[in-house]
Design a protein around this motif. Sequence first.
Motif, PDB file in Angstrom:
ATOM      1  N   MET B  32       0.553  -1.308  -0.117  1.00 45.12           N
ATOM      2  CA  MET B  32      -0.084  -0.155  -0.148  1.00 45.12           C
ATOM      3  C   MET B  32       1.168   0.972   0.377  1.00 45.12           C
ATOM      4  O   MET B  32       1.258   2.042  -1.036  1.00 45.12           O
ATOM      5  CB  MET B  32      -0.947   0.093   1.206  1.00 45.12           C
ATOM      6  CG  MET B  32      -1.878  -0.704   0.954  1.00 45.12           C
ATOM      7  SD  MET B  32      -2.599  -1.332   2.507  1.00 45.12           S
ATOM      8  CE  MET B  32      -3.579  -2.519   2.484  1.00 45.12           C
ATOM      9  N   HIS B  34       4.216   1.833  -1.256  1.00 47.70           N
ATOM     10  CA  HIS B  34       5.010   1.580  -2.090  1.00 47.70           C
ATOM     11  C   HIS B  34       3.921   2.224  -3.368  1.00 47.70           C
ATOM     12  O   HIS B  34       4.549   3.315  -4.092  1.00 47.70           O
ATOM     13  CB  HIS B  34       5.329   0.352  -2.702  1.00 47.70           C
ATOM     14  CG  HIS B  34       6.516  -0.123  -1.537  1.00 47.70           C
ATOM     15  ND1 HIS B  34       7.746  -1.176  -2.161  1.00 47.70           N
ATOM     16  CD2 HIS B  34       7.625   0.318  -0.541  1.00 47.70           C
ATOM     17  CE1 HIS B  34       8.673  -0.971  -0.972  1.00 47.70           C
ATOM     18  NE2 HIS B  34       8.026   0.064  -0.293  1.00 47.70           N
ATOM     19  N   GLU B  35       2.837   1.481  -3.602  1.00 50.10           N
ATOM     20  CA  GLU B  35       1.465   2.072  -4.056  1.00 50.10           C
ATOM     21  C   GLU B  35       1.526   3.240  -4.350  1.00 50.10           C
ATOM     22  O   GLU B  35       1.587   4.137  -5.554  1.00 50.10           O
ATOM     23  CB  GLU B  35       0.360   1.338  -4.196  1.00 50.10           C
ATOM     24  CG  GLU B  35      -0.960   1.667  -5.100  1.00 50.10           C
ATOM     25  CD  GLU B  35      -0.154   0.072  -6.307  1.00 50.10           C
ATOM     26  OE1 GLU B  35       1.048  -0.787  -6.292  1.00 50.10           O
ATOM     27  OE2 GLU B  35      -0.137   0.854  -7.826  1.00 50.10           O
ATOM     28  N   GLN B  37       3.293   5.720  -3.190  1.00 45.31           N
ATOM     29  CA  GLN B  37       4.425   6.740  -4.258  1.00 45.31           C
ATOM     30  C   GLN B  37       4.696   6.429  -5.656  1.00 45.31           C
ATOM     31  O   GLN B  37       5.300   7.894  -6.038  1.00 45.31           O
ATOM     32  CB  GLN B  37       5.220   6.203  -3.702  1.00 45.31           C
ATOM     33  CG  GLN B  37       5.447   6.333  -1.673  1.00 45.31           C
ATOM     34  CD  GLN B  37       7.285   6.049  -1.289  1.00 45.31           C
ATOM     35  OE1 GLN B  37       7.731   5.937  -2.100  1.00 45.31           O
ATOM     36  NE2 GLN B  37       6.836   5.290  -0.746  1.00 45.31           N
ATOM     37  N   HIS B  38       3.868   5.739  -6.205  1.00 49.36           N
ATOM     38  CA  HIS B  38       3.503   5.466  -7.965  1.00 49.36           C
ATOM     39  C   HIS B  38       2.490   6.703  -8.170  1.00 49.36           C
ATOM     40  O   HIS B  38       1.832   7.308  -9.250  1.00 49.36           O
ATOM     41  CB  HIS B  38       2.714   4.500  -7.962  1.00 49.36           C
ATOM     42  CG  HIS B  38       4.691   3.927  -7.769  1.00 49.36           C
ATOM     43  ND1 HIS B  38       5.510   3.355  -9.025  1.00 49.36           N
ATOM     44  CD2 HIS B  38       4.988   2.561  -6.724  1.00 49.36           C
ATOM     45  CE1 HIS B  38       6.382   2.578  -8.927  1.00 49.36           C
ATOM     46  NE2 HIS B  38       6.261   2.640  -7.547  1.00 49.36           N
ATOM     47  N   LEU B  39       1.886   7.167  -7.205  1.00 56.09           N
ATOM     48  CA  LEU B  39       0.271   7.882  -7.737  1.00 56.09           C
ATOM     49  C   LEU B  39       1.125   9.795  -7.778  1.00 56.09           C
ATOM     50  O   LEU B  39       1.761  10.142  -7.135  1.00 56.09           O
ATOM     51  CB  LEU B  39      -0.437   7.985  -6.495  1.00 56.09           C
ATOM     52  CG  LEU B  39      -1.272   6.985  -6.669  1.00 56.09           C
ATOM     53  CD1 LEU B  39      -2.569   6.790  -5.490  1.00 56.09           C
ATOM     54  CD2 LEU B  39      -1.714   5.862  -7.583  1.00 56.09           C
ATOM     55  N   ASP B  40       0.658   9.667  -9.551  1.00 61.54           N
ATOM     56  CA  ASP B  40       0.781  11.084  -9.647  1.00 61.54           C
ATOM     57  C   ASP B  40      -0.218  12.229  -8.892  1.00 61.54           C
ATOM     58  O   ASP B  40       0.118  12.909  -8.936  1.00 61.54           O
ATOM     59  CB  ASP B  40       0.884  11.070 -10.477  1.00 61.54           C
ATOM     60  CG  ASP B  40       2.138  10.726 -11.366  1.00 61.54           C
ATOM     61  OD1 ASP B  40       2.727  10.371 -10.950  1.00 61.54           O
ATOM     62  OD2 ASP B  40       2.201   9.833 -13.080  1.00 61.54           O
ATOM     63  N   GLN B  44      -6.070  11.527  -5.326  1.00 61.70           N
ATOM     64  CA  GLN B  44      -6.267   9.641  -5.682  1.00 61.70           C
ATOM     65  C   GLN B  44      -4.917   9.554  -4.639  1.00 61.70           C
ATOM     66  O   GLN B  44      -5.580   8.524  -3.964  1.00 61.70           O
ATOM     67  CB  GLN B  44      -5.320   9.528  -7.112  1.00 61.70           C
ATOM     68  CG  GLN B  44      -6.768  10.277  -8.080  1.00 61.70           C
ATOM     69  CD  GLN B  44      -6.058   9.809  -8.861  1.00 61.70           C
ATOM     70  OE1 GLN B  44      -5.355   8.857  -9.718  1.00 61.70           O
ATOM     71  NE2 GLN B  44      -7.353   9.485 -10.269  1.00 61.70           N
ATOM     72  N   LEU B  47      -7.207  10.292  -1.133  1.00 62.82           N
ATOM     73  CA  LEU B  47      -7.939   9.376  -1.305  1.00 62.82           C
ATOM     74  C   LEU B  47      -7.734   7.963  -1.113  1.00 62.82           C
ATOM     75  O   LEU B  47      -8.625   6.560  -0.659  1.00 62.82           O
ATOM     76  CB  LEU B  47      -9.149   9.367  -1.842  1.00 62.82           C
ATOM     77  CG  LEU B  47      -9.758  10.075  -2.781  1.00 62.82           C
ATOM     78  CD1 LEU B  47     -10.623   9.847  -3.950  1.00 62.82           C
ATOM     79  CD2 LEU B  47     -10.768  10.384  -1.246  1.00 62.82           C
ATOM     80  N   TRP B  48      -6.720   7.197  -1.675  1.00 61.89           N
ATOM     81  CA  TRP B  48      -5.778   5.663  -1.653  1.00 61.89           C
ATOM     82  C   TRP B  48      -5.873   5.719  -0.409  1.00 61.89           C
ATOM     83  O   TRP B  48      -5.154   4.232   0.235  1.00 61.89           O
ATOM     84  CB  TRP B  48      -4.885   6.096  -2.930  1.00 61.89           C
ATOM     85  CG  TRP B  48      -3.887   4.308  -2.739  1.00 61.89           C
ATOM     86  CD1 TRP B  48      -3.495   4.125  -2.220  1.00 61.89           C
ATOM     87  CD2 TRP B  48      -4.130   3.592  -4.018  1.00 61.89           C
ATOM     88  NE1 TRP B  48      -3.060   2.807  -2.595  1.00 61.89           N
ATOM     89  CE2 TRP B  48      -3.731   2.316  -3.706  1.00 61.89           C
ATOM     90  CE3 TRP B  48      -5.422   3.687  -4.772  1.00 61.89           C
ATOM     91  CZ2 TRP B  48      -4.039   1.480  -4.357  1.00 61.89           C
ATOM     92  CZ3 TRP B  48      -5.534   1.754  -5.702  1.00 61.89           C
ATOM     93  CH2 TRP B  48      -4.469   1.091  -5.130  1.00 61.89           C
ATOM     94  N   ALA B  49      -4.873   6.775   0.228  1.00 59.13           N
ATOM     95  CA  ALA B  49      -4.485   6.168   1.308  1.00 59.13           C
ATOM     96  C   ALA B  49      -5.712   6.265   2.276  1.00 59.13           C
ATOM     97  O   ALA B  49      -5.365   5.684   3.221  1.00 59.13           O
ATOM     98  CB  ALA B  49      -4.316   7.477   2.328  1.00 59.13           C
TER      99      ALA B  49
END
Lengths: 106, 281
Positions: B32, B34-35, B37-40, B44, B47-49
Motif C-alpha cells: 500500500m 509503495h503504491e 508513491q506511484h500515484l501522481d 488520488q 483517497l488511496w491512503a
Amino acid sequence: MGMSRTPNASRQTRQLLGALLEQGRTWRHGYALAKEADLSSGTLYPLLIRLHDQGLLESRWQESERTGRPPRHYYRLTAAGVVLAREKAMNAAVGVPRLRKLAGAT
Amino acid sequence: MSQVFIRSLGARLVEHAASVLGPERRDWGTAMAHELQHLDSDRQALLWALGCVWTAYVERYSGRALSALLSGGVALLLLSNMARLVLLGFLGWYSGFLHGFGLSPAVPAAAQLVAGLLLLCLVGIATQGRWQTRLLAALFFPVFSFLTFVTLAFCSQLAQRSTPWLSYRHHGRIPALWVDSAIAVSGFLQGTLTALLIVVPFVLIYRSRAAVIALLALLPAVSLQLTSVTQTASSAHALLVMSMGLAWSTACAVVTLLWCASGINRWLPSRSSRTSDRWCA
C-alpha cells in the motif's frame, strides 16, 4: 446460526476477477486493478487479501520502471483463480437470459 | 492544503494502516505504501491512503467489533420492540382498550406476553454467536423482558392500577409537559442510537448500495420516534397507532436481521476469509 455466505459472489469480487481475467496471466499493480475494476483502495485491498489467502491470487514485487520510485506489488490470478474467474464470467453471461426468462414469465 | 502536506498526510495514513495490519500482513502494508508513491495526483493519493486505513481496520477488527455492532444493534432493536409489545399489552389491559373484544382482560395481555417471550427466544437463538451456549442465548432476552414486565407491573400496582406515566400525567404529580417531553426525547434517543448501531457499520463497510440498507434500518428508528410521542396518550386510537408502529418496526428489524444473516446479500462485497466466517454468526 451457522449462516455462511457464498464466497467470492459479490459484485465487486466479480469486477475484480473480470479485470484480472481480462489480461490473462499478466502481472498488474494495485492502482491499475482499482481503475479497471472501478474499485476504491478500501474495497480493492480486502478483496486482494482474501483472494490471496484462498490461493486464487499470486503476488510478487517488481522494480519500478520509473527511477526514484519504490518497487511495486504486482498481482495475477493463479490457475485456480483463472478457473474461478471464468466460472463467474460464465455464470454472469448465463444469468442474464435466465433473468430475462423469469421476468418474461411473470 | 499544500502538496507537501497532502503527500505527508497520505504517507502517515498508510504508515498507520500498516501498523494496524500487524506483522502477519506486513507485505500488504508495504504494498500500500509503495503504491501510494506511484500515484501522481495528490487527491488520488489521499483517497488511496484513506482506503488503505479503512482496509487495515476492516482486516484487523471488522470480524469482531463491527459484526458485534451490527448484530448487537439489530438484537437491541428487536429487544426494545419486544419489550414495548409486552408493555403495550399491559397498558392495553389496564386502560380497558382490550375489553371490547369480549375476552377476559388478562387473556390478550398474557397471550401477548407469551408470544413476545417466544419471539425473544428466537432472537436469542438467532444471535447466539455472541453467547457461550444456545441455552443462555435463548433465555437471556426472555428473562430480561420478563423482569422488565414484572418491574413495570409492580410499579403500576404502586400507582393504583395505572401505568406510571399515565398516573403521573393524570394526577399532576409531575407536569404533563415534562412527562411527554421526557418520553418523546427518550424514544427519539433510543430510536436514533439503535438506528446508528445498525446503519453505521453497513455504511462504513458497504459503501455501495448502503443507502438501501440504511433506509431499511432507519425506518424502525422513525417509527420508534413516532410511537414514543403517542405513548403519552391513553386513548384507544393512540394505542392502535402505537401497535402499528411497533409491528412495522419489528418487521423491519426482522427483515434487516435476515438480510444480514442469510444469503440474500450476496451482491454485497465479500470480506476477507479471515473475517467472513464470523460475520453475523
